[in-house]
Scaffold this motif. Structure first.
Motif, PDB file in Angstrom:
ATOM      1  N   SER A   2      31.810 -13.642 -41.276  1.00 14.09           N
ATOM      2  CA  SER A   2      30.930 -14.397 -42.164  1.00 14.09           C
ATOM      3  C   SER A   2      31.407 -14.281 -43.595  1.00 14.09           C
ATOM      4  N   PRO A   3      30.972 -15.204 -44.469  1.00 16.22           N
ATOM      5  CA  PRO A   3      31.361 -15.125 -45.876  1.00 16.22           C
ATOM      6  C   PRO A   3      30.951 -13.809 -46.510  1.00 16.22           C
ATOM      7  N   GLY A   4      29.799 -13.304 -46.091  1.00 12.10           N
ATOM      8  CA  GLY A   4      29.328 -12.046 -46.654  1.00 12.10           C
ATOM      9  C   GLY A   4      30.240 -10.909 -46.275  1.00 12.10           C
ATOM     10  N   GLN A   5      30.698 -10.883 -44.990  1.00  5.26           N
ATOM     11  CA  GLN A   5      31.589  -9.825 -44.560  1.00  5.26           C
ATOM     12  C   GLN A   5      32.945  -9.952 -45.231  1.00  5.26           C
ATOM     13  N   ALA A   6      33.392 -11.194 -45.409  1.00  6.98           N
ATOM     14  CA  ALA A   6      34.685 -11.417 -46.047  1.00  6.98           C
ATOM     15  C   ALA A   6      34.681 -10.906 -47.481  1.00  6.98           C
ATOM     16  N   ASN A   7      33.531 -10.980 -48.129  1.00  7.73           N
ATOM     17  CA  ASN A   7      33.441 -10.530 -49.509  1.00  7.73           C
ATOM     18  C   ASN A   7      33.068  -9.064 -49.613  1.00  7.73           C
ATOM     19  N   GLY A   8      32.944  -8.398 -48.456  1.00  6.13           N
ATOM     20  CA  GLY A   8      32.620  -6.991 -48.480  1.00  6.13           C
ATOM     21  C   GLY A   8      31.162  -6.711 -48.731  1.00  6.13           C
ATOM     22  N   THR A   9      30.295  -7.676 -48.451  1.00  9.60           N
ATOM     23  CA  THR A   9      28.866  -7.473 -48.661  1.00  9.60           C
ATOM     24  C   THR A   9      28.145  -7.545 -47.345  1.00  9.60           C
ATOM     25  N   ASP A  10      26.940  -7.003 -47.333  1.00  5.74           N
ATOM     26  CA  ASP A  10      26.127  -7.026 -46.121  1.00  5.74           C
ATOM     27  C   ASP A  10      25.485  -8.393 -46.003  1.00  5.74           C
ATOM     28  N   PRO A  11      25.797  -9.152 -44.932  1.00  5.42           N
ATOM     29  CA  PRO A  11      25.228 -10.502 -44.822  1.00  5.42           C
ATOM     30  C   PRO A  11      23.719 -10.484 -44.682  1.00  5.42           C
ATOM     31  N   GLY A  12      23.165  -9.351 -44.244  1.00  6.48           N
ATOM     32  CA  GLY A  12      21.710  -9.289 -44.094  1.00  6.48           C
ATOM     33  C   GLY A  12      21.013  -8.863 -45.362  1.00  6.48           C
ATOM     34  N   ALA A  13      21.822  -8.474 -46.345  1.00 10.02           N
ATOM     35  CA  ALA A  13      21.216  -8.025 -47.591  1.00 10.02           C
ATOM     36  C   ALA A  13      20.610  -9.214 -48.334  1.00 10.02           C
ATOM     37  N   ARG A  14      19.516  -8.937 -48.999  1.00  5.32           N
ATOM     38  CA  ARG A  14      18.826  -9.987 -49.738  1.00  5.32           C
ATOM     39  C   ARG A  14      19.355 -10.015 -51.169  1.00  5.32           C
ATOM     40  N   VAL A  15      20.000 -11.105 -51.508  1.00  2.00           N
ATOM     41  CA  VAL A  15      20.589 -11.225 -52.830  1.00  2.00           C
ATOM     42  C   VAL A  15      19.621 -11.970 -53.745  1.00  2.00           C
ATOM     43  N   PRO A  16      19.162 -11.319 -54.800  1.00  2.00           N
ATOM     44  CA  PRO A  16      18.235 -12.003 -55.699  1.00  2.00           C
ATOM     45  C   PRO A  16      18.927 -13.142 -56.410  1.00  2.00           C
ATOM     46  N   GLY A  17      18.237 -14.245 -56.575  1.00  2.00           N
ATOM     47  CA  GLY A  17      18.789 -15.394 -57.267  1.00  2.00           C
ATOM     48  C   GLY A  17      17.738 -16.017 -58.152  1.00  2.00           C
ATOM     49  N   ARG A  18      18.055 -17.199 -58.655  1.00  2.00           N
ATOM     50  CA  ARG A  18      17.117 -17.817 -59.582  1.00  2.00           C
ATOM     51  C   ARG A  18      15.846 -18.303 -58.910  1.00  2.00           C
ATOM     52  N   TRP A  19      15.840 -18.355 -57.544  1.00  2.00           N
ATOM     53  CA  TRP A  19      14.625 -18.764 -56.831  1.00  2.00           C
ATOM     54  C   TRP A  19      13.930 -17.566 -56.180  1.00  2.00           C
ATOM     55  N   SER A  20      14.355 -16.344 -56.505  1.00  2.00           N
ATOM     56  CA  SER A  20      13.862 -15.170 -55.787  1.00  2.00           C
ATOM     57  C   SER A  20      12.374 -14.932 -55.983  1.00  2.00           C
ATOM     58  N   ASP A  21      11.801 -15.418 -57.089  1.00  2.00           N
ATOM     59  CA  ASP A  21      10.380 -15.187 -57.329  1.00  2.00           C
ATOM     60  C   ASP A  21       9.514 -16.367 -56.909  1.00  2.00           C
ATOM     61  N   LEU A  22      10.105 -17.348 -56.227  1.00  2.00           N
ATOM     62  CA  LEU A  22       9.338 -18.529 -55.839  1.00  2.00           C
ATOM     63  C   LEU A  22       8.294 -18.207 -54.778  1.00  2.00           C
ATOM     64  N   ALA A  23       8.677 -17.428 -53.739  1.00  2.00           N
ATOM     65  CA  ALA A  23       7.759 -17.124 -52.640  1.00  2.00           C
ATOM     66  C   ALA A  23       6.489 -16.415 -53.111  1.00  2.00           C
ATOM     67  N   PRO A  24       6.579 -15.309 -53.880  1.00  2.00           N
ATOM     68  CA  PRO A  24       5.344 -14.667 -54.334  1.00  2.00           C
ATOM     69  C   PRO A  24       4.514 -15.556 -55.236  1.00  2.00           C
ATOM     70  N   ARG A  25       5.166 -16.412 -56.021  1.00  2.00           N
ATOM     71  CA  ARG A  25       4.413 -17.352 -56.852  1.00  2.00           C
ATOM     72  C   ARG A  25       3.568 -18.278 -55.986  1.00  2.00           C
ATOM     73  N   VAL A  26       4.194 -18.838 -54.948  1.00  2.00           N
ATOM     74  CA  VAL A  26       3.509 -19.800 -54.085  1.00  2.00           C
ATOM     75  C   VAL A  26       2.379 -19.129 -53.309  1.00  2.00           C
ATOM     76  N   LEU A  27       2.660 -17.962 -52.724  1.00  2.00           N
ATOM     77  CA  LEU A  27       1.650 -17.281 -51.916  1.00  2.00           C
ATOM     78  C   LEU A  27       0.445 -16.876 -52.749  1.00  2.00           C
ATOM     79  N   SER A  28       0.690 -16.275 -53.900  1.00  2.00           N
ATOM     80  CA  SER A  28      -0.423 -15.858 -54.748  1.00  2.00           C
ATOM     81  C   SER A  28      -1.202 -17.067 -55.242  1.00  2.00           C
TER      82      SER A  28
END
Length: 293
Positions: A2-28
């Motif tokens: 996977s691209p994540g493995q190729a880059n030496g990162t955990d593909p299951g890891a959650r990478v914060p991005g510019r939309w990372s706070d969208l879910a809690p905003r919507v739920l609340s």
């Protein structure tokens, strides 16, 4: 691989991005929307009690951020709850003087930043009065007034959120609110104006609502910046942890606070909300009658 493995990162890891706070905003927002819509529809004591509870919680958060702890932080919140209730359920003007009590007590317990407490505590108290004034007024359609107000704040926030992250650009006030951009700010004004236009086309207000919707949106944006400034002075990310996974009530109602005060003042000086054209007289009697019912 996977691209994540190729880059030496955990593909299951959650990478914060510019939309990372969208879910809690919507739920609340969804949870608060359900509670808010029910209270707005019920009106009377139900709406007033919810508003008073929110304002008391915000006063507690403010006291904690400005240096009070334990019962010291709770005291101005309880006093705010009491004096707001007295004002809303009384047909006489004298209880307005008692609004100074929670502010003065808060100034004494805010050991770290009494200046910030003294500036923002009156805003919280005026927010409570403004919201109930709009909802329980005997001379305007209170349900539509609150729906319009909340709609302006939400439209401005949502448009600003997406425009700011997609378009980016210069910051609006970087020293106080590093994330807020001019593109998001202007998008918020446009979205609010379009909402006001929708009310006009639906026959629920005059053409002034278009411009005033944008003005109230600006007030809400300034409220967001004001709360951000207080948090930066206090060195905290959130006002509290009252809303699981998101923050405090001040984090959610900062824009609504300034917008509600602006809308109430404009409505008193220049009636424009749904059923505009009537003189804003007897509003206090409408509050007392509605809250009592």
């Amino acid at each position: 691989m996977s691209p994540g493995q190729a880059n030496g990162t955990d593909p299951g890891a959650r990478v914060p991005g510019r939309w990372s706070d969208l879910a809690p905003r919507v739920l609340s927002a969804l949870v608060m929307a359900v509670l808010g819509v029910g209270a707005v529809w019920a009106g009377g004591a139900v709406f007033a009690v919810l508003v008073l509870a929110v304002c008391a919680a915000m006063m507690w958060e403010l006291a904690r951020m400005t240096g009070a702890g334990g019962f010291q932080a709770l005291l101005p919140a309880l006093l705010a709850l009491g004096v707001l209730a007295l004002n809303l359920w009384s047909a006489h003007p004298w209880p307005l003087l008692l609004l100074l009590v929670p502010v003065l007590v808060g100034l004494m317990v805010a050991s770290r930043d009494a200046f910030a407490f003294g500036l923002y505590a009156p805003v919280i108290l005026m927010t409570g009065l403004a919201l109930v004034l709009l909802r329980q007024s005997a001379v305007i359609d209170g349900r539509l007034a609150v729906v319009w107000l909340v709609g302006v704040v939400i439209a401005s926030d949502v448009a600003g959120y997406f425009a700011g992250r997609i378009l980016g650009g210069p910051k609006f006030w970087p020293r106080l609110s590093p994330k807020k951009t001019w593109s998001g700010t202007v998008a918020g004004w446009i979205a609010a104006a379009l909402l006001g236009l929708g009310f006009v086309l639906a026959g629920q207000g005059g053409w002034a609502m278009v411009a005033i919707s944008a003005l109230v949106a600006l007030a809400g944006q300034l409220g967001d910046i004001a709360e951000s400034a207080i948090k930066r002075r206090a060195g905290v990310k959130d006002a509290s942890a009252l809303i699981p996974g998101h923050g405090g009530l001040m984090d959610r109602f900062d824009a609504l606070a300034f917008a509600a005060i602006a809308a109430a003042l404009i409505q008193i000086l220049w009636p424009f909300l749904p059923l505009a054209g009537r003189v804003v007289a007897g509003a206090a009697a409408g509050i007392a009658a509605g809250a009592g019912g």
